[in-house]
Design an enzyme around this catalytic site. Structure first.
Site, PDB file in Angstrom:
ATOM      1  N   ASP A 195     -13.693  -3.172   4.291  1.00  0.00           N
ATOM      2  CA  ASP A 195     -14.787  -3.058   3.314  1.00  0.00           C
ATOM      3  C   ASP A 195     -16.079  -2.650   4.017  1.00  0.00           C
ATOM      4  O   ASP A 195     -16.870  -1.874   3.478  1.00  0.00           O
ATOM      5  CB  ASP A 195     -15.007  -4.398   2.603  1.00  0.00           C
ATOM      6  N   GLY A 227      -8.351   2.736  14.720  1.00  0.00           N
ATOM      7  CA  GLY A 227      -9.277   3.725  14.185  1.00  0.00           C
ATOM      8  C   GLY A 227      -8.989   4.177  12.767  1.00  0.00           C
ATOM      9  O   GLY A 227      -8.366   3.464  11.975  1.00  0.00           O
ATOM     10  N   GLY A 252      -6.900  -0.127  11.372  1.00  0.00           N
ATOM     11  CA  GLY A 252      -7.358  -1.324  12.088  1.00  0.00           C
ATOM     12  C   GLY A 252      -7.905  -0.988  13.455  1.00  0.00           C
ATOM     13  O   GLY A 252      -8.747  -0.096  13.593  1.00  0.00           O
ATOM     14  N   GLU A 253      -7.398  -1.670  14.483  1.00  0.00           N
ATOM     15  CA  GLU A 253      -7.956  -1.453  15.827  1.00  0.00           C
ATOM     16  C   GLU A 253      -7.606  -0.074  16.384  1.00  0.00           C
ATOM     17  O   GLU A 253      -8.035   0.290  17.479  1.00  0.00           O
ATOM     18  CB  GLU A 253      -7.483  -2.550  16.783  1.00  0.00           C
TER      19      GLU A 253
HETATM   20  P1  AMP Z   1     -10.323  -6.447   4.036  1.00  0.00           P
HETATM   21  O1  AMP Z   1     -10.150  -7.324   5.254  1.00  0.00           O
HETATM   22  O2  AMP Z   1     -11.297  -5.337   4.232  1.00  0.00           O
HETATM   23  O3  AMP Z   1      -9.019  -6.017   3.465  1.00  0.00           O
HETATM   24  O4  AMP Z   1     -11.004  -7.341   2.913  1.00  0.00           O
HETATM   25  C1  AMP Z   1     -10.893  -8.726   2.866  1.00  0.00           C
HETATM   26  C2  AMP Z   1     -11.636  -9.238   1.645  1.00  0.00           C
HETATM   27  O5  AMP Z   1     -10.934  -8.825   0.475  1.00  0.00           O
HETATM   28  C3  AMP Z   1     -11.693 -10.746   1.626  1.00  0.00           C
HETATM   29  O6  AMP Z   1     -13.026 -11.147   1.768  1.00  0.00           O
HETATM   30  C4  AMP Z   1     -11.100 -11.152   0.275  1.00  0.00           C
HETATM   31  O7  AMP Z   1     -11.900 -12.054  -0.418  1.00  0.00           O
HETATM   32  C5  AMP Z   1     -10.965  -9.849  -0.490  1.00  0.00           C
HETATM   33  N1  AMP Z   1      -9.711  -9.775  -1.247  1.00  0.00           N
HETATM   34  C6  AMP Z   1      -8.492 -10.210  -0.874  1.00  0.00           C
HETATM   35  N2  AMP Z   1      -7.572  -9.988  -1.833  1.00  0.00           N
HETATM   36  C7  AMP Z   1      -8.243  -9.382  -2.852  1.00  0.00           C
HETATM   37  C8  AMP Z   1      -7.858  -8.887  -4.150  1.00  0.00           C
HETATM   38  N3  AMP Z   1      -6.597  -8.959  -4.578  1.00  0.00           N
HETATM   39  N4  AMP Z   1      -8.811  -8.326  -4.910  1.00  0.00           N
HETATM   40  C9  AMP Z   1     -10.078  -8.238  -4.490  1.00  0.00           C
HETATM   41  N5  AMP Z   1     -10.507  -8.678  -3.288  1.00  0.00           N
HETATM   42  C10 AMP Z   1      -9.608  -9.248  -2.476  1.00  0.00           C
END
Ligand code: AMP
Length: 308
Positions: free
Chosen positions: A238, A210, A207-208
């Site tokens: 992502d 790194g 996260g913040e």
């Molecule tokens: P992150 O903050 O990078 O972990 O990703 C958040 C994104 O993951 C959000 O836009 C959600 O829609 C998606 N997400 C959350 N839970 C899941 C899951 N179980 N499977 C797939 N995508 C998910």
């Protein structure tokens, strides 16, 4: 031009942070990965599924960034995956309030014929059986397969997850998930255990604080840019993964040295993602802005020390 296959959820997200709340906006792993990877001149295709309730404008938003969306299946009578989360005051941790898989529950991915020889594959967050299904459809062995996942799949599909992890080159995972996956508190030990599960490269996102890149006995660390405003961290992981993989696909160099640059690119792109709710900031960040921030990154981490 390198080809990149991206598989991941395409979602409606409802997010609460200390700064505000949103109702059902564009979310999911794949849009964040795709928007981030579209910063590079590569040929990327998203493989995913949505319901008949998914607005055309969200699909247009992706295709306007030259992302191939022909493999985003639309199940007319189905509902789009829905996720809702609430961030704590530190913005580094969150509670998942709702996960409704909907059309994602029995999704059979189909990789477009033209992308079955892609050199790069990014297995974004969704069911590990779907991730493996995409790998199985590749006609030639990709040069690099990167996998991202989360605790949800460790809780409900651990065996499937371990099976697909065996087949990937790089895993990107956050610190808490690395600890959950391995049962180890030390991230160095956790990374070693994950190596033993298959991936030659392990990226642990903090996260913040790194990200760390592990390969054999080598470690590289990149801080996150200290930002004045962090509005919504959703999708930062992502976005990092999309930037990391997109950069490697663009440069077509998968050496450890080049992966260090990929980590910096991923971190830089993620620093934009958190400035607005959902995908909003990633929809219009320019290459000039990214380059300016890369310079800031350089200044942040460069020093010249004389040993006394
Ligand atoms: P992150 O903050 O990078 O972990 O990703 C958040 C994104 O993951 C959000 O836009 C959600 O829609 C998606 N997400 C959350 N839970 C899941 C899951 N179980 N499977 C797939 N995508 C998910």
């Amino acid at each position: 031009m390198s080809k990149l296959v991206i598989v991941g959820s395409v979602a409606f997200d409802a997010i609460e942070t200390p700064f505000g709340k949103t109702d059902k906006i564009l979310g999911g792993a794949a849009p964040f990965i795709g928007l981030s990877a579209s910063q590079f001149d590569i040929d990327a295709s998203i493989v995913s599924v949505v319901g008949g309730d998914f607005p055309q404008e969200y699909l247009d938003l992706l295709s306007n960034r030259s992302i191939d969306i022909s493999a985003i299946e639309i199940v007319k009578e189905g509902k789009t995956f829905f996720w809702s989360g609430r961030y704590h005051n530190d913005m580094n941790s969150r509670d998942t309030l709702v996960t409704e898989l909907n059309t994602l529950a029995d999704f059979n991915p189909v990789v477009p014929e033209a992308y079955r020889d892609a050199e790069y594959v990014m297995l974004g967050n969704l069911h590990p059986i779907v991730q493996q299904g995409v790998l199985d459809q590749m006609k030639t062995k990709p040069k690099l397969v990167v996998l991202d996942t989360m605790n949800f799949w460790m809780d409900c599909a651990l065996e499937d997850l371990l099976r697909v992890i065996k087949n990937v080159d790089v895993i990107t995972i956050n610190d808490e998930e690395a600890r959950q996956l391995t049962g180890e508190y030390s991230l160095v030990v956790a990374a070693r255990k994950i190596h033993e599960m298959g991936p030659k490269y392990v990226v642990i996102k903090k996260g913040e604080h790194g990200a760390l890149l592990f390969h054999d006995d080598s470690v590289f660390y990149a801080p996150a840019l200290p930002l004045e405003e962090v509005f919504d961290p959703t999708g930062a992981g992502d976005t990092f993964a999309g930037g990391f993989t997109g950069y490697l696909a663009k440069t077509d160099d998968i050496s450890f040295e080049n992966m260090k640059n990929a980590v910096i690119y991923g971190s830089t792109l993620a620093s934009f993602c958190v400035e607005k709710f959902g995908t909003e900031r990633m929809e219009n960040v320019s290459r000039e802005e990214v380059h300016k921030r890369l310079q800031q990154f350089k200044q942040l981490t460069q020093f010249d020390i004389e040993l006394t």
